[in-house]
Design a protein around this motif. Structure first.
Motif, PDB file in Angstrom:
ATOM      1  N   SER A  50     -39.818 -16.688  40.981  1.00 55.72           N
ATOM      2  CA  SER A  50     -38.679 -16.908  40.094  1.00 55.72           C
ATOM      3  C   SER A  50     -37.437 -17.209  40.919  1.00 55.72           C
ATOM      4  O   SER A  50     -37.407 -16.965  42.126  1.00 55.72           O
ATOM      5  CB  SER A  50     -38.429 -15.674  39.221  1.00 55.72           C
ATOM      6  OG  SER A  50     -38.140 -14.543  40.014  1.00 55.72           O
ATOM      7  N   THR A  85     -43.554 -24.230  37.822  1.00 51.43           N
ATOM      8  CA  THR A  85     -44.116 -23.339  38.832  1.00 51.43           C
ATOM      9  C   THR A  85     -45.567 -23.709  39.108  1.00 51.43           C
ATOM     10  O   THR A  85     -46.253 -24.273  38.251  1.00 51.43           O
ATOM     11  CB  THR A  85     -44.056 -21.867  38.393  1.00 51.43           C
ATOM     12  OG1 THR A  85     -44.765 -21.709  37.165  1.00 51.43           O
ATOM     13  CG2 THR A  85     -42.619 -21.405  38.212  1.00 51.43           C
ATOM     14  N   TYR A 123     -49.089 -22.096  41.487  1.00 49.07           N
ATOM     15  CA  TYR A 123     -49.602 -20.943  42.240  1.00 49.07           C
ATOM     16  C   TYR A 123     -50.921 -21.273  42.915  1.00 49.07           C
ATOM     17  O   TYR A 123     -51.738 -22.039  42.383  1.00 49.07           O
ATOM     18  CB  TYR A 123     -49.835 -19.755  41.300  1.00 49.07           C
ATOM     19  CG  TYR A 123     -48.577 -19.187  40.694  1.00 49.07           C
ATOM     20  CD1 TYR A 123     -48.078 -19.672  39.494  1.00 49.07           C
ATOM     21  CD2 TYR A 123     -47.885 -18.145  41.321  1.00 49.07           C
ATOM     22  CE1 TYR A 123     -46.916 -19.151  38.935  1.00 49.07           C
ATOM     23  CE2 TYR A 123     -46.730 -17.612  40.772  1.00 49.07           C
ATOM     24  CZ  TYR A 123     -46.254 -18.125  39.577  1.00 49.07           C
ATOM     25  OH  TYR A 123     -45.106 -17.602  39.024  1.00 49.07           O
ATOM     26  N   THR A 133     -45.648 -13.582  40.713  1.00 45.82           N
ATOM     27  CA  THR A 133     -44.740 -14.386  39.913  1.00 45.82           C
ATOM     28  C   THR A 133     -43.566 -14.826  40.770  1.00 45.82           C
ATOM     29  O   THR A 133     -42.906 -13.990  41.398  1.00 45.82           O
ATOM     30  CB  THR A 133     -44.210 -13.588  38.709  1.00 45.82           C
ATOM     31  OG1 THR A 133     -45.301 -13.125  37.916  1.00 45.82           O
ATOM     32  CG2 THR A 133     -43.311 -14.467  37.848  1.00 45.82           C
ATOM     33  N   LYS A 145     -52.410 -16.483  41.034  1.00 47.21           N
ATOM     34  CA  LYS A 145     -52.096 -16.818  39.647  1.00 47.21           C
ATOM     35  C   LYS A 145     -51.950 -15.619  38.729  1.00 47.21           C
ATOM     36  O   LYS A 145     -51.057 -15.575  37.890  1.00 47.21           O
ATOM     37  CB  LYS A 145     -53.181 -17.753  39.090  1.00 47.21           C
ATOM     38  CG  LYS A 145     -53.002 -19.199  39.503  1.00 47.21           C
ATOM     39  CD  LYS A 145     -54.053 -20.089  38.878  1.00 47.21           C
ATOM     40  CE  LYS A 145     -53.860 -21.532  39.302  1.00 47.21           C
ATOM     41  NZ  LYS A 145     -54.906 -22.414  38.740  1.00 47.21           N
ATOM     42  N   GLN A 171     -42.615 -11.666  42.953  1.00 49.89           N
ATOM     43  CA  GLN A 171     -43.089 -10.378  42.463  1.00 49.89           C
ATOM     44  C   GLN A 171     -44.580 -10.307  42.683  1.00 49.89           C
ATOM     45  O   GLN A 171     -45.315 -11.184  42.196  1.00 49.89           O
ATOM     46  CB  GLN A 171     -42.764 -10.215  40.981  1.00 49.89           C
ATOM     47  CG  GLN A 171     -43.285  -8.931  40.359  1.00 49.89           C
ATOM     48  CD  GLN A 171     -42.574  -7.694  40.865  1.00 49.89           C
ATOM     49  OE1 GLN A 171     -41.375  -7.716  41.101  1.00 49.89           O
ATOM     50  NE2 GLN A 171     -43.317  -6.614  41.035  1.00 49.89           N
TER      51      GLN A 171
END
Length: 130
Positions: A71, A58, A60, A69, A65, A82
């Motif tokens: 996923s 992943t 960011y 999130t 950061k 999220q």
């Protein structure tokens, strides 16, 4: 080819949370690196977060950061974002995108490049009130 479809946007107060989801066709989902971008009014589209096809790598944007999130759900062909502790400056249209061309070795270092992405959704509006 069915384009990605985002959902989950809405109006939320500062400090609130939202979870965005993007459904992608199975063949694209399993073969692509995936990412979220956003575009605020009057501004250029910018990278938010990316996840490699394997689901483990992943990356960011700096602003994302500690609060966002990314996923993947392999059973649902879905990539999610999220978003916690939302701020008014997070107000934007959020897009998901799929990259089928980049190698795993280069994805993390080039994930922010819009030109790498083959498929884009129509976007979902996120509005954060002060």
């Amino acid at each position: 080819q069915v384009l990605p479809v985002e959902s989950g946007g809405g109006l939320v107060q500062a400090g609130g949370v939202l979870r965005l989801s993007c459904v992608i066709s199975r063949d694209t989902f399993t073969a692509s690196h995936l990412a979220w971008f956003r575009q605020a009014p009057g501004k250029e589209r910018e990278f938010v977060a990316g996840i490699g096809w394997n689901g483990y790598d992943t990356v960011y944007a700096t602003f994302a950061k500690s609060r966002f999130t990314i996923s993947k759900d392999n059973d649902k062909n879905t990539v999610s974002l999220q978003m916690n502790a939302l701020k008014p400056e997070d107000t934007a249209v959020y897009f998901c995108a799929a990259d089928r061309k980049s190698s795993s070795a280069t994805f993390l270092s080039t994930a922010a490049h819009e030109g790498n992405y083959d498929y884009w959704g129509q976007g979902t509006q996120v509005t954060v009130s002060a």
